[in-house]
Structure formats: C-alpha cells, structure tokens
Design a protein around this motif. Structure first.
Motif, PDB file in Angstrom:
ATOM      1  N   VAL A 146      -0.686   6.611  -5.082  1.00 56.06           N
ATOM      2  CA  VAL A 146      -0.513   8.134  -4.798  1.00 56.06           C
ATOM      3  C   VAL A 146      -0.341   8.594  -3.170  1.00 56.06           C
ATOM      4  O   VAL A 146       0.351   8.887  -2.604  1.00 56.06           O
ATOM      5  N   THR A 147      -1.423   7.920  -2.648  1.00 58.33           N
ATOM      6  CA  THR A 147      -1.617   8.008  -1.116  1.00 58.33           C
ATOM      7  C   THR A 147      -0.631   7.413  -0.536  1.00 58.33           C
ATOM      8  O   THR A 147      -0.142   7.697   0.730  1.00 58.33           O
ATOM      9  N   GLN A 148       0.079   6.265  -0.942  1.00 58.04           N
ATOM     10  CA  GLN A 148       1.112   5.582  -0.343  1.00 58.04           C
ATOM     11  C   GLN A 148       2.542   5.913  -0.718  1.00 58.04           C
ATOM     12  O   GLN A 148       3.367   5.393  -0.212  1.00 58.04           O
ATOM     13  N   SER A 149       2.601   7.004  -1.385  1.00 54.18           N
ATOM     14  CA  SER A 149       3.920   7.437  -1.930  1.00 54.18           C
ATOM     15  C   SER A 149       4.635   8.390  -0.770  1.00 54.18           C
ATOM     16  O   SER A 149       3.796   8.713   0.279  1.00 54.18           O
ATOM     17  N   ARG A 150       5.764   8.488  -0.777  1.00 52.65           N
ATOM     18  CA  ARG A 150       6.581   9.082   0.341  1.00 52.65           C
ATOM     19  C   ARG A 150       6.210  10.663   0.506  1.00 52.65           C
ATOM     20  O   ARG A 150       6.141  11.127   1.740  1.00 52.65           O
ATOM     21  N   ILE A 151       5.956  11.166  -0.717  1.00 53.53           N
ATOM     22  CA  ILE A 151       5.611  12.739  -0.610  1.00 53.53           C
ATOM     23  C   ILE A 151       4.231  12.799   0.207  1.00 53.53           C
ATOM     24  O   ILE A 151       4.258  13.695   1.049  1.00 53.53           O
ATOM     25  N   ILE A 152       3.321  12.035  -0.085  1.00 55.75           N
ATOM     26  CA  ILE A 152       1.828  12.253   0.484  1.00 55.75           C
ATOM     27  C   ILE A 152       2.031  11.751   1.887  1.00 55.75           C
ATOM     28  O   ILE A 152       1.432  12.439   2.996  1.00 55.75           O
ATOM     29  N   GLN A 153       2.735  10.894   2.126  1.00 57.26           N
ATOM     30  CA  GLN A 153       2.786  10.420   3.504  1.00 57.26           C
ATOM     31  C   GLN A 153       3.659  11.498   4.312  1.00 57.26           C
ATOM     32  O   GLN A 153       3.390  11.817   5.496  1.00 57.26           O
TER      33      GLN A 153
END
Length: 686
Positions: free
Chosen positions: A167-174
């Motif tokens: 999740v933390t490495q997803s595009r949205i979170i990034q």
C-alpha cells in the motif's frame, strides 16, 4: 594454535614465509614416547641446518605428566583438518546445519519466491554435496518450506507487513506523500506559539458562552498557515473551513466509537437498549388492557397534608420502571383535593415514544376549549421577522443578507464546536447544583410553583425581549442567589455577602423543538379517523451558559440572557445536533447513542425547557384543567427546570435530586422572588 590430534596440550609452532607454505614443529615432553618429526618444508639447506642445530640444543624439561599420543601420522591429518583449503581431499560441511528455522538455514527471506527457494537449494546442494548430513539438512529445510507454501495457498494467510508495504509503495500513496514536506523551523515555532497563546487564553480567561474567541483565533491561525503554504487566500479559506468541519466529525464520531458499548444506558431509552441486548428490535402491535395501565388508588380524603402526599406519591413513581411487556405508558388518578386542584391525573410515559412536544401535543389533542367544547386548543404562533424594504435600500439589503448568512455560518460552527468540546472534555464546575455520579439512577422529587403570565409579558415588552429571554433571565437570577446562599451556608458567612467563587461555570442543556404545533390537528384526526401518525423524538440540543453572578440591577439578567439567546437562535446548531444523533444511531447503534447522550448530560448541570401551552382554559372530557406541570427523570443531571404556559399562568416545574438539592421549595421561592424583583425594576424604570 591447538592441534586436535594430540591428547594433551602440545603446542605447535608455525613459521610462515608465504601464504601457502608453512613449517610445523612438534615439541614433546622429555621421556615421552612421542617422536620428534620435521614436516616437509621447501626451505633452503642453510635454513634447515640452522633449525636442526636449534632443535638439538633444546633442553627437555622433566614432567610427571604423561601423554598418550596417537600415531605420528595423525598429527599430519590434524594439521590438514585445521587448514582444509590446503588439503587435497577436503570435504565441506554446511555451517548452518543445526539452525532450526528453514528459511535461515537456506539463507533466504520468508517472502522469497519459489524460484528463489529452488535456486538456494540447488546452490547449497552443489556446494556441500560431499557431506551427506549437510545435504539432508538442506533437503529437509527445502521440503519444509515447500509444504508450508502449499498450505498457505490452500488457506491464505493475511500478511500485514507485505500488504502495508504494497500500500505504501502504491502510486496513489506515493502521490499523496510526495505533496507533504517537513515544515520549516520558523513555521514550527509560529505554530507552537499559537498553541501556547490559545492554551493560556483558555485557562486564564474562560468565557461564559464557551471558547468562541479561542475557536476564532484557531481558525484564523489555520487559514494563515495554509495561506503561507499555498499562497492562495481562497484555497486557504476553503481548506480551513473544511478542516474545521472534518475535525469536528472525526473528533465526535471516532471518539464516540471507542466508548464501551456496554455502558449502562439512561432510563429514558432502557426499552430500546433492553430489546437490543435480546437481538433485533421487533415492534409489534399490542392489545391494550386499561386495567394494566390506569390506576385509581383508594385514598383518604381527610388526610392531613394532601399536597405533601401528592409530592411523595409522584416521587415514589420515579423509583420504579415501566413494565416492558406492555405498552410504555401508565395513568394514575388521585382523587385528593390539593391547594390548586380538586383531583390530579398523572401521566407516566416512556420517552422512547416521543419527545416532550409530541407527547404534550398528543395529550392536548384530547382536550377542548372551555369556551367552545368543539374546538381544539390554540397555541401562540411565532411572528415572522420583518425584512427591510429592498426597493429603497437595495445595496443595504444585499449587505444585510450576506452579513446574516455569514453570522449564521459562524454561529453554527461555534455551536457545533461547543457541542464537540462538551461531549469530549468540557465539564461544568462542581457546585451545589451539580449531581454526583449515578444521579440518573436515583429517584427525583417534583415540585412546582405558579406565577402570573402577565408579569412575564410586562418584563418582555419593557425590555424588547421574548418570553424565553425573560425566563432565562429569571432562572439565572434565581440560581445565582440560591448558589450564593448554599456557598454561604457552607462557609458560615452572611447571606447577603457575595460568596460565589470566581469563574463558576453552570451550563443548561436546552432541547429545541424541530416540529410545529400544527401537528396537534394530526393527532386529533388520528384518534377520530383511526389514522396512524409517526411519533418520534424530533428535537435538537443547544448549550446555554448561565452567568452566575450577583447583579445590582435585576434587569441585567434579562439583557444578558437576550444577547446570548439571540446568538443561539441564529444558528443551525440544533439541526446539526439532531442529524448527528441520527447518524450515531445508524452508524454505531443505540447503545453508543445512549452513551453519548449520557456523557453530554453528565458534563452539564441543568436541563432547561419552555413549552408554550394553550392560550385559553381547556377541559378534558368535561373536567376543567387547573394547571399543567411537565417534568422528566432518568438523565444525569440533578436539576430539571421546566416552564409551562397555560392561559394567563406560568407553571414552574422542578425535578431535583434530593441528595444534591435538599430544599427545592426554597429554589421555587428564589424563582418567584427573582421575577418579582425584575418586574419591580421595570416598573421603577417606567
């Protein structure tokens, strides 16, 4: 270094001349059976001769210890074992052979793929193929991991760490985290200074109407810091107001969600909570047996003190709960003559049926005018506000509407914020009026006093106020004198002296009607035509601070009450409170809603209510009504103050906890005396 081929601690000296060639000398004890031997060395002849003379010149030391040594060729084997990289027939041993964790034994992580597992196994098997125990350990670890992966595929197990990393490495979170950055040092210092100032203002200067000034400062500071970051005043204003609303929702609902749902509920909602504990709430139509609802006790008509008997009788009714196996209402008819009436009818109705106005309208729909037995009672109508003529003052009219809209929004936000802080942490002062823990479960005593409605209207017209303004002013004056007297009794001071502590805080919870009086016609039609009508609790809540102080001019109580109520009336706070309560019930259930309501009542001191009654005298089935005195019990406050108008009279009803307020009649005297003093001040000014 120690040579393992010897049974005793015989040392071996090694002389190194290059990385791959050594010369070792075994030096035994004298008289031992160990023979001295040179190990092959490619050194030159001169060095050999020197070393031979050195060895021949050594004096052996006699010792009593004897060592049993293995054959001489084992020394060579031990040396080869210690320096395996120099031996021609060396067999590698797996160093992690005794590690129990299969992943650590293969040297891979727990999140390794099947290809990585197979590659690690093949590499280790190839490297340690000459040592059977090592190969067995590697194969066992590989098989254990493969079987574990097989079971995980059959019964998937949630890997929180992996999911969180994904999740933390997803595009949205990034994309979201990339928009944030560590604030500068000066921004941190400014923010800390603002918080310190707000904290100091809150502690040193508590306001009577709530921390409105502090809230305004915090909102302006928020908008300032957002504008400093975004360089856009419009976006800063939009984000600031949005953050204010979101923080209220989060602070209210998330805090409420952690309240234990097993908290003991209020009696006013005990029917719903009891049904909830048994499962789903099922409402069924029940057959009404009047013998189980209407009670007419046999009383002595010649009793000594009928008024005291009625007061005790009603107080005893608050000690018992309504039977949940039947419709939640009871009627008690007392054929005893009191100072104000020939007989009394007591209605005990569960609050889950409806709010105070709904129940009052339902009962009054059974009444008719004394002057016209065919007509329903009439109630006072609220006058519509007169707007200015916009044809002559168009721009002023536009400015006035914009300003009123801004005040409406501001007052609504202030009331919502006040409700949130009262719910979360803001409590009233511990005064002689504040009930102790568990006051909602103790019986109440109900007393009343009737005053002239004409006196109330006289003060209303003279001060350009409303009936509510006058009643709040009278209540504030009476409570100020009562609390001052109670503090004086505790200190043994004079009654006329100001014994009030500083910064005393007493707040009233005021239910606000969100339905109209026109519904009384619906109740009448329901009974005449057997129609159905929905009964419910449709009321919002606001918090009214009572300014407890001794004032030289009694009219100041009314003026201050008017200024406070004018602000509260120009707000959507009650509507927000009503829809918030509905949302809490739908999102978190009835028990959480009961806990929230109980927390609000436990943080305040008084329940204040004013219900407008019929404008003329009424009768019920041919019996004229002398007075109407409503009240309520089961909430976490020691004092309930009801005002009920009827014809040209105003009935003041008190519901008190005797352990907190042992002299309720004295408080009634203070209310009556306060109205008299305010009336005299009006007459003196005229």
């Amino acid at each position: 270094m120690s040579v393992s081929g010897l049974a005793c601690n015989t040392s071996v000296s090694g002389l190194a001349f290059n990385p791959s060639r050594f010369s070792f000398l075994g030096i035994p004890n004298q008289n031992s059976r160990v023979t001295y031997r040179r190990v092959s060395s490619p050194l030159n002849g001169k060095f050999r001769r020197n070393m031979g003379h050195l060895v021949d010149s050594i004096s052996w030391i006699q010792t009593t210890r004897k060592c049993v040594v293995q054959q001489t060729h084992k020394i060579k084997s031990a040396i080869d074992a210690s320096f395996g990289d120099m031996a021609d027939n060396f067999i590698a041993i797996f160093p992690r052979i005794n590690i129990r964790d299969p992943y650590k034994r293969l040297g891979i992580s727990t999140e390794a793929s099947e290809d990585e597992i197979q590659a690690a196994r093949n590499f280790l098997i190839k490297k340690y193929s000459g040592h059977t125990p090592s190969v067995d350990a590697i194969e066992a670890a590989h098989d254990q991991i493969i079987m574990q992966k097989f079971h995980e595929r059959r019964r998937p197990k949630l890997n929180i760490k992996k999911k969180l990393r994904d999740v933390t490495q997803s595009r949205i979170i990034q994309a979201v985290t990339s928009r944030f950055q560590t604030p500068r040092t000066n921004v941190i210092l400014k923010t800390a200074a603002v918080f310190i100032v707000l904290g100091v203002l809150t502690v040193l200067f508590p306001t009577e109407e709530g921390p409105t000034f502090q809230v305004a400062l915090s909102l302006m500071a928020t908008i300032y810091f957002i504008n400093d970051r975004l360089k856009s005043k419009f976006r800063a204003l939009l984000y600031g107001i949005g953050a204010f609303g979101v923080s209220w929702l989060v602070g209210t609902f998330l805090m409420v969600s952690v309240i234990p749902p097993v908290l003991r509920g209020l009696r006013s909602l005990e029917v719903t909570t009891s049904l909830l504990t048994r499962g789903n709430v099922n409402l069924v139509q029940a057959k009404v047996d009047l013998e189980n609802h209407v009670y007419v006790p046999d009383l002595d008509s010649n009793m000594d003190s009928p008024d005291q008997f009625v007061e005790d009788y009603i107080s005893n009714l608050s000690k018992t709960s309504i039977d949940m196996s039947k419709p939640l209402w009871e009627v008690y008819i007392l054929n005893v003559k009191t100072a104000e009436a020939e007989a009394l009818v007591i209605f005990k109705i569960h609050h889950s049926i409806g709010d105070g106005l709904a129940i009052s309208s339902m009962l009054l729909s059974c009444a008719r005018k004394v002057s016209d037995p065919e007509q329903l009672p009439t109630f006072p109508l609220q006058k519509a506000a007169v707007s200015s003529n916009k044809s002559h003052f168009y721009w002023w009219w536009i400015f006035e509407k914009i300003w009123m809209a801004f005040l409406l929004l501001w007052n609504t936000l202030a009331d919502v914020w006040m409700s949130s802080v009262v719910l979360m942490y803001l409590k009233d002062s511990d005064t002689p009026l504040k009930g102790a823990t568990g006051v909602e479960f103790r019986p109440k005593r109900f007393v009343h006093r009737t005053v002239s409605m004409d006196d109330v209207k006289l003060v209303k017209n003279a001060t350009n106020a409303t009936i509510n303004d006058v009643l709040v002013g009278v209540s504030t004056a009476a409570l100020s004198h009562y609390v001052n007297r109670r503090y004086g009794d505790m200190k043994g001071a004079e009654q006329k002296k100001n014994n009030l502590p500083k910064d005393i805080r007493i707040t009233a919870t005021i239910p606000i009607n969100l339905r109209g009086y026109a519904e009384i016609k619906d109740f009448a039609e329901m009974m005449d035509n057997e129609k159905t009508i929905k009964l419910s609790n449709k009321a919002g809540v606001i918090f009214l601070p009572f300014t407890i102080a001794l004032r030289d001019n009694p009219l100041d109580y009314v003026h201050h009450a008017k200024s406070t109520i004018d602000r509260l009336k120009h707000s959507f706070g009650p509507i927000c409170a009503f829809f918030s309560s509905i949302s809490i019930v739908k999102l978190f259930g009835v028990k959480v809603a009961v806990a929230v309501l109980g927390r609000v009542f436990s943080h305040t001191t008084v329940v204040f209510s004013n219900i407008a009654g019929p404008l003329e005298e009424i009768s019920m089935y041919g019996h004229p009504i002398a007075y109407i005195s409503p009240s309520v019990y089961g909430h976490a406050e020691a004092l309930t103050l009801h005002f009920q108008s009827y014809a040209n009279k105003m009935t003041i009803s008190l519901g008190v906890d005797e352990a907190t307020i042992p002299d309720p009649h004295r408080l009634c005297d203070d209310l009556e005396e306060s109205l008299k003093l305010i009336k005299e001040a009006v007459i003196a000014r005229q």
